[in-house]
Design an enzyme around this catalytic site. Structure first.
Site, PDB file in Angstrom:
ATOM      1  N   GLU A  97       5.708  32.096-135.575  1.00  0.00           N
ATOM      2  CA  GLU A  97       6.664  33.107-136.058  1.00  0.00           C
ATOM      3  C   GLU A  97       7.915  32.325-135.716  1.00  0.00           C
ATOM      4  O   GLU A  97       8.577  32.235-134.895  1.00  0.00           O
ATOM      5  CB  GLU A  97       6.645  34.452-134.875  1.00  0.00           C
ATOM      6  CG  GLU A  97       5.412  35.031-134.939  1.00  0.00           C
ATOM      7  CD  GLU A  97       5.943  36.353-134.136  1.00  0.00           C
ATOM      8  OE1 GLU A  97       5.601  37.384-134.790  1.00  0.00           O
ATOM      9  OE2 GLU A  97       6.234  36.259-133.000  1.00  0.00           O
ATOM     10  N   GLU A 140      10.791  36.409-128.262  1.00  0.00           N
ATOM     11  CA  GLU A 140      11.727  37.543-127.656  1.00  0.00           C
ATOM     12  C   GLU A 140      11.569  37.195-125.893  1.00  0.00           C
ATOM     13  O   GLU A 140      12.394  37.675-125.368  1.00  0.00           O
ATOM     14  CB  GLU A 140      11.449  38.818-127.979  1.00  0.00           C
ATOM     15  CG  GLU A 140      11.838  39.187-129.492  1.00  0.00           C
ATOM     16  CD  GLU A 140      11.110  40.124-130.021  1.00  0.00           C
ATOM     17  OE1 GLU A 140      11.429  40.438-131.371  1.00  0.00           O
ATOM     18  OE2 GLU A 140      10.393  40.848-129.411  1.00  0.00           O
ATOM     19  N   SER A 179       8.533  39.313-140.309  1.00  0.00           N
ATOM     20  CA  SER A 179       8.643  40.096-141.525  1.00  0.00           C
ATOM     21  C   SER A 179       7.715  40.095-142.504  1.00  0.00           C
ATOM     22  O   SER A 179       7.793  40.174-143.723  1.00  0.00           O
ATOM     23  CB  SER A 179       9.953  39.576-142.216  1.00  0.00           C
ATOM     24  OG  SER A 179      11.037  39.779-141.464  1.00  0.00           O
TER      25      SER A 179
END
Length: 247
Positions: A165, A97, A210
């Site tokens: 990730e 992000e 997740s």
């Protein structure tokens, strides 16, 4: 070669007001004799209060990013030294992000890693591919390239973790297959050995994307998975403790 000590870290992202400190206290109270090191990384506004609330417990705290400089005219940024001053022991760097939303390159992430070491923080360095990169068959090359570009030589002899990730799995409810996770963690381990020799075998490689109580046990059993970087499921003590207990 020393086996890595597992690490389960919760990334609260831009979530949490003062009332959420109760969840952090509940994590500490319910931890018991965990098989892993456990950390929570709240937003900067909560870091000092959370560090104080968790003082004397087994739960570490960390920041979610830091600036490469120690101080200066960088409005809105936080330095590694400031995070340490607020009680942090770790810092997440290079999260997708940040890479996608703030244009962070491997070189920028590496500079922040050096800053974390300067400030006495243990960096958790994130790497991961997009869905388009995976579909094109570039996943291994992209991620190992991020490892080589984001982990500076100054990490030799220091504590750190790498967090894999897959970008397409973060917050989507999707996860790679166990075989895909193992393939990537094996490739990351090889890159760490290439960069740091035998030391590269003693640094944990976390899986993130997740992770939840329902899938944590099978993921954490995969070869070279040395813990988890947990997003949404770390906001509730019961869910986070379920993941910690799955190790």
């Amino acid at each position: 070669m020393t086996a890595p000590i597992p690490l389960i870290a919760g990334n609260w992202k831009m979530n949490g007001l003062a009332a959420a400190l109760g969840e952090a206290r509940a994590v500490a109270a319910g931890l018991g004799s965990a098989a892993a090191r456990v950390a929570l990384c709240p937003p900067a506004t909560l870091l000092e209060r959370m560090s104080s609330a968790l003082s004397g417990t087994a739960v570490l705290t960390g920041g979610q990013d830091c600036h490469a400089e120690a101080s200066g005219a960088f409005t809105g940024d936080v330095s590694a030294e400031m995070l340490a001053d607020a009680g942090a022991a770790l810092v997440i760097l290079g999260h997708s992000e940040r890479r996608a939303g703030h244009g962070e390159t491997d070189a920028i992430v590496a500079a922040k890693v050096r800053a974390a070491l300067r400030g006495g923080l243990e960096p958790i360095i994130c790497v991961g591919e997009t869905l388009e990169e995976r579909k094109a068959g570039w996943a291994l090359a992209v991620v190992t390239g991020q490892v080589r570009g984001s982990l500076p030589a100054e990490l030799a002899g220091k504590d750190f973790a790498v967090a894999y990730e897959p970008v397409w799995a973060i917050g989507s409810g999707l996860t790679p297959s166990l075989a895909e996770i193992e393939e990537m963690h094996t490739a990351i381990r090889a890159a760490l050995l290439e960069l740091f020799g035998d030391e590269g075998a003693a640094r944990p490689i976390l899986y993130g994307g997740s992770v939840k109580p329902a899938n944590a046990a099978e993921i954490l059993k995969v070869k070279d998975v040395g813990g988890a970087l947990v997003g949404g499921a770390s906001l509730k003590a019961a869910d986070f403790l379920g993941i910690v207990g799955a190790l």
